[in-house]
Scaffold this motif. Sequence first.
Motif, PDB file in Angstrom:
ATOM      1  N   PHE A   9      39.811   2.477  -0.079  1.00 35.53           N
ATOM      2  CA  PHE A   9      40.848   1.168  -0.135  1.00 35.53           C
ATOM      3  C   PHE A   9      41.113   0.898  -1.537  1.00 35.53           C
ATOM      4  CE2 PHE A   9      38.171  -2.133   0.057  1.00 35.53           C
ATOM      5  CZ  PHE A   9      37.158  -1.657   0.732  1.00 35.53           C
ATOM      6  N   SER A  12      38.384  -1.307  -3.313  1.00 38.77           N
ATOM      7  CA  SER A  12      36.905  -0.843  -3.662  1.00 38.77           C
ATOM      8  C   SER A  12      36.545  -0.036  -4.878  1.00 38.77           C
ATOM      9  CB  SER A  12      36.783   0.061  -2.138  1.00 38.77           C
ATOM     10  OG  SER A  12      35.510   0.529  -2.306  1.00 38.77           O
ATOM     11  N   ASN A  14      33.622   0.654  -5.266  1.00 39.16           N
ATOM     12  CA  ASN A  14      32.776   1.829  -4.692  1.00 39.16           C
ATOM     13  C   ASN A  14      33.292   3.007  -4.380  1.00 39.16           C
ATOM     14  OD1 ASN A  14      30.081   0.421  -4.890  1.00 39.16           O
ATOM     15  ND2 ASN A  14      30.964  -0.863  -3.250  1.00 39.16           N
ATOM     16  N   ARG A  17      34.841   5.279  -7.703  1.00 44.02           N
ATOM     17  CA  ARG A  17      34.048   6.255  -8.290  1.00 44.02           C
ATOM     18  C   ARG A  17      34.570   7.612  -7.681  1.00 44.02           C
ATOM     19  NH1 ARG A  17      29.662   2.699  -6.372  1.00 44.02           N
ATOM     20  NH2 ARG A  17      28.769   1.287  -8.045  1.00 44.02           N
ATOM     21  N   PHE A  36      40.076  -2.499   5.579  1.00 43.34           N
ATOM     22  CA  PHE A  36      38.681  -3.273   5.325  1.00 43.34           C
ATOM     23  C   PHE A  36      38.680  -4.576   5.650  1.00 43.34           C
ATOM     24  CE2 PHE A  36      35.463  -4.938   2.781  1.00 43.34           C
ATOM     25  CZ  PHE A  36      33.979  -3.899   2.903  1.00 43.34           C
ATOM     26  N   GLN A  42      35.496  -1.098   9.572  1.00 45.46           N
ATOM     27  CA  GLN A  42      34.186  -0.691   9.107  1.00 45.46           C
ATOM     28  C   GLN A  42      33.212  -1.314   9.977  1.00 45.46           C
ATOM     29  OE1 GLN A  42      36.067  -2.701   7.328  1.00 45.46           O
ATOM     30  NE2 GLN A  42      34.967  -4.508   6.683  1.00 45.46           N
ATOM     31  N   GLY A  55      28.402   1.922   7.998  1.00 48.61           N
ATOM     32  CA  GLY A  55      29.595   0.978   7.936  1.00 48.61           C
ATOM     33  C   GLY A  55      30.105   0.785   6.580  1.00 48.61           C
ATOM     34  N   GLU A  56      29.935   1.851   5.718  1.00 49.05           N
ATOM     35  CA  GLU A  56      30.488   1.723   4.416  1.00 49.05           C
ATOM     36  C   GLU A  56      31.659   2.815   4.185  1.00 49.05           C
ATOM     37  OE1 GLU A  56      26.485  -0.146   1.824  1.00 49.05           O
ATOM     38  OE2 GLU A  56      26.834   2.150   1.803  1.00 49.05           O
ATOM     39  N   THR A  57      32.409   2.350   2.989  1.00 54.13           N
ATOM     40  CA  THR A  57      33.336   3.159   2.287  1.00 54.13           C
ATOM     41  C   THR A  57      32.662   3.366   0.947  1.00 54.13           C
ATOM     42  OG1 THR A  57      34.846   2.150   3.785  1.00 54.13           O
ATOM     43  CG2 THR A  57      35.752   3.123   1.576  1.00 54.13           C
ATOM     44  N   PRO A  58      32.772   4.619   0.495  1.00 56.90           N
ATOM     45  CA  PRO A  58      33.633   5.674   0.615  1.00 56.90           C
ATOM     46  C   PRO A  58      32.948   6.638   1.411  1.00 56.90           C
ATOM     47  CG  PRO A  58      32.697   5.986  -1.590  1.00 56.90           C
ATOM     48  CD  PRO A  58      32.315   4.583  -0.902  1.00 56.90           C
ATOM     49  N   GLN A  69      27.959   7.614   0.353  1.00 53.13           N
ATOM     50  CA  GLN A  69      27.311   7.109  -0.912  1.00 53.13           C
ATOM     51  C   GLN A  69      27.960   7.690  -2.194  1.00 53.13           C
ATOM     52  OE1 GLN A  69      25.166   4.464  -1.246  1.00 53.13           O
ATOM     53  NE2 GLN A  69      24.831   4.128   0.999  1.00 53.13           N
ATOM     54  N   SER A  70      28.589   7.008  -2.655  1.00 56.14           N
ATOM     55  CA  SER A  70      29.162   7.507  -4.078  1.00 56.14           C
ATOM     56  C   SER A  70      28.436   8.430  -4.788  1.00 56.14           C
ATOM     57  CB  SER A  70      29.907   6.238  -4.713  1.00 56.14           C
ATOM     58  OG  SER A  70      29.132   5.336  -5.377  1.00 56.14           O
ATOM     59  N   ASN A 103      24.622   1.250  -9.003  1.00 57.57           N
ATOM     60  CA  ASN A 103      24.715   0.818  -7.766  1.00 57.57           C
ATOM     61  C   ASN A 103      24.238  -0.478  -7.382  1.00 57.57           C
ATOM     62  OD1 ASN A 103      25.555   3.312  -5.296  1.00 57.57           O
ATOM     63  ND2 ASN A 103      25.862   3.525  -7.525  1.00 57.57           N
ATOM     64  N   TYR A 168      34.062  -0.921 -10.682  1.00 59.68           N
ATOM     65  CA  TYR A 168      34.880  -2.349 -10.712  1.00 59.68           C
ATOM     66  C   TYR A 168      35.220  -2.713 -12.108  1.00 59.68           C
ATOM     67  CZ  TYR A 168      33.905  -3.134  -5.677  1.00 59.68           C
ATOM     68  OH  TYR A 168      33.598  -2.939  -4.240  1.00 59.68           O
TER      69      TYR A 168
HETATM   70  N1  LIG Z   1      26.185   2.186  -2.655  1.00 62.90           N
HETATM   71  C1  LIG Z   1      27.405   2.479  -1.693  1.00 62.90           C
HETATM   72  C2  LIG Z   1      28.069   1.157  -1.547  1.00 62.90           C
HETATM   73  C3  LIG Z   1      29.152   1.358  -0.718  1.00 62.90           C
HETATM   74  C4  LIG Z   1      29.681  -0.190  -0.469  1.00 62.90           C
HETATM   75  O1  LIG Z   1      29.018  -1.146  -0.164  1.00 62.90           O
HETATM   76  N2  LIG Z   1      31.280  -0.181   0.066  1.00 62.90           N
HETATM   77  C5  LIG Z   1      31.791  -1.232   0.683  1.00 62.90           C
HETATM   78  C6  LIG Z   1      33.380  -1.355   0.262  1.00 62.90           C
HETATM   79  S1  LIG Z   1      33.752  -1.541  -1.329  1.00 62.90           S
HETATM   80  C7  LIG Z   1      31.534  -1.589   2.113  1.00 62.90           C
HETATM   81  O2  LIG Z   1      31.814  -0.588   2.733  1.00 62.90           O
HETATM   82  N3  LIG Z   1      31.014  -2.633   2.572  1.00 62.90           N
HETATM   83  C8  LIG Z   1      30.867  -2.749   3.898  1.00 62.90           C
HETATM   84  C9  LIG Z   1      29.566  -3.522   4.122  1.00 62.90           C
HETATM   85  O3  LIG Z   1      28.665  -3.739   3.334  1.00 62.90           O
HETATM   86  O4  LIG Z   1      29.496  -3.840   5.452  1.00 62.90           O
HETATM   87  C10 LIG Z   1      28.397   3.378  -2.544  1.00 62.90           C
HETATM   88  O5  LIG Z   1      28.267   3.536  -3.782  1.00 62.90           O
HETATM   89  O6  LIG Z   1      29.138   4.285  -1.854  1.00 62.90           O
END
Ligand SMILES: N[C@@H](CCC(=O)N[C@@H](CS)C(=O)NCC(=O)O)C(=O)O
Length: 215
Positions: A9, A12, A14, A17, A36, A42, A55-58, A69-70, A103, A168
């Motif tokens: 999205f 983001s 993250n 990248r 999100f 998520q 529960g994370e994106t991407p 994990q990016s 990260n 970011y």
């Molecule tokens: N280290 C992870 C970080 C991913 C991350 O924290 N993404 C955020 C969106 S920007 C997320 O999905 N957060 C959900 C949460 O932490 O609950 C990466 O680089 O992929």
Amino acid sequence: MSEYQLYCFAQSGNAYRAALMLNLLGADWEPMWVDFFGAMVQRTPKFRAEINEMGETPILVHGKKKLTQSGVILTYLARHSGKFKPENEDDELEAMRWIIFDNQKVNGFLGPFRFLKNFAKPPGDPAVLAFLKGRIDGNLAIVNKRLTGRKFLMSDKPTIADVSMTGYLYYPAEEFGFDIAKDYPAIGAWLERMRALPGWKHPYELMPGHPLVKT
Ligand SMILES: N[C@@H](CCC(=O)N[C@@H](CS)C(=O)NCC(=O)O)C(=O)O
């Protein structure tokens, strides 16, 4: 269907990248929008069961492979394309060192700081924001020093460590309340070198969901 699907999205860094890497490679990819902020998909058991247990994106889907994990996504794409790839084992470890630092300490603090300032309801506690800003300043100074007298983080050529570090850093200064490129000139000059790479696009152009419809 495109070769790659990227769950992402626009807000983001993250996910940026991975989106940026795909675009720099000229890959055949499509974004899959993650709601999100609205439906907060998520957090749902379905997302965690079927898409990413963390529960994370991407999330990158490539045929039967699903990666999260990016840093892992960047490593996979570099290995498969041969581009932005560290040259030998020592360089690979060095790139990983910067990706983990990014990260955890650079974009790892910038992301929550910007979230608390712009999107959180209620907005972040000023004491928390002040704590994060202190860590951000310390860590951006480390990156700025590293980039002083260097074209890219590792050498004269950009690698996945550089792609990761952009996270970011291209979002508007108003969203942070300070101007990263101005306050940290070596970072500012490096951001311009990254911007000049063929395929570069701003996160708000590359991923869906901007502007955010606030509810
Ligand atoms: N280290 C992870 C970080 C991913 C991350 O924290 N993404 C955020 C969106 S920007 C997320 O999905 N957060 C959900 C949460 O932490 O609950 C990466 O680089 O992929």
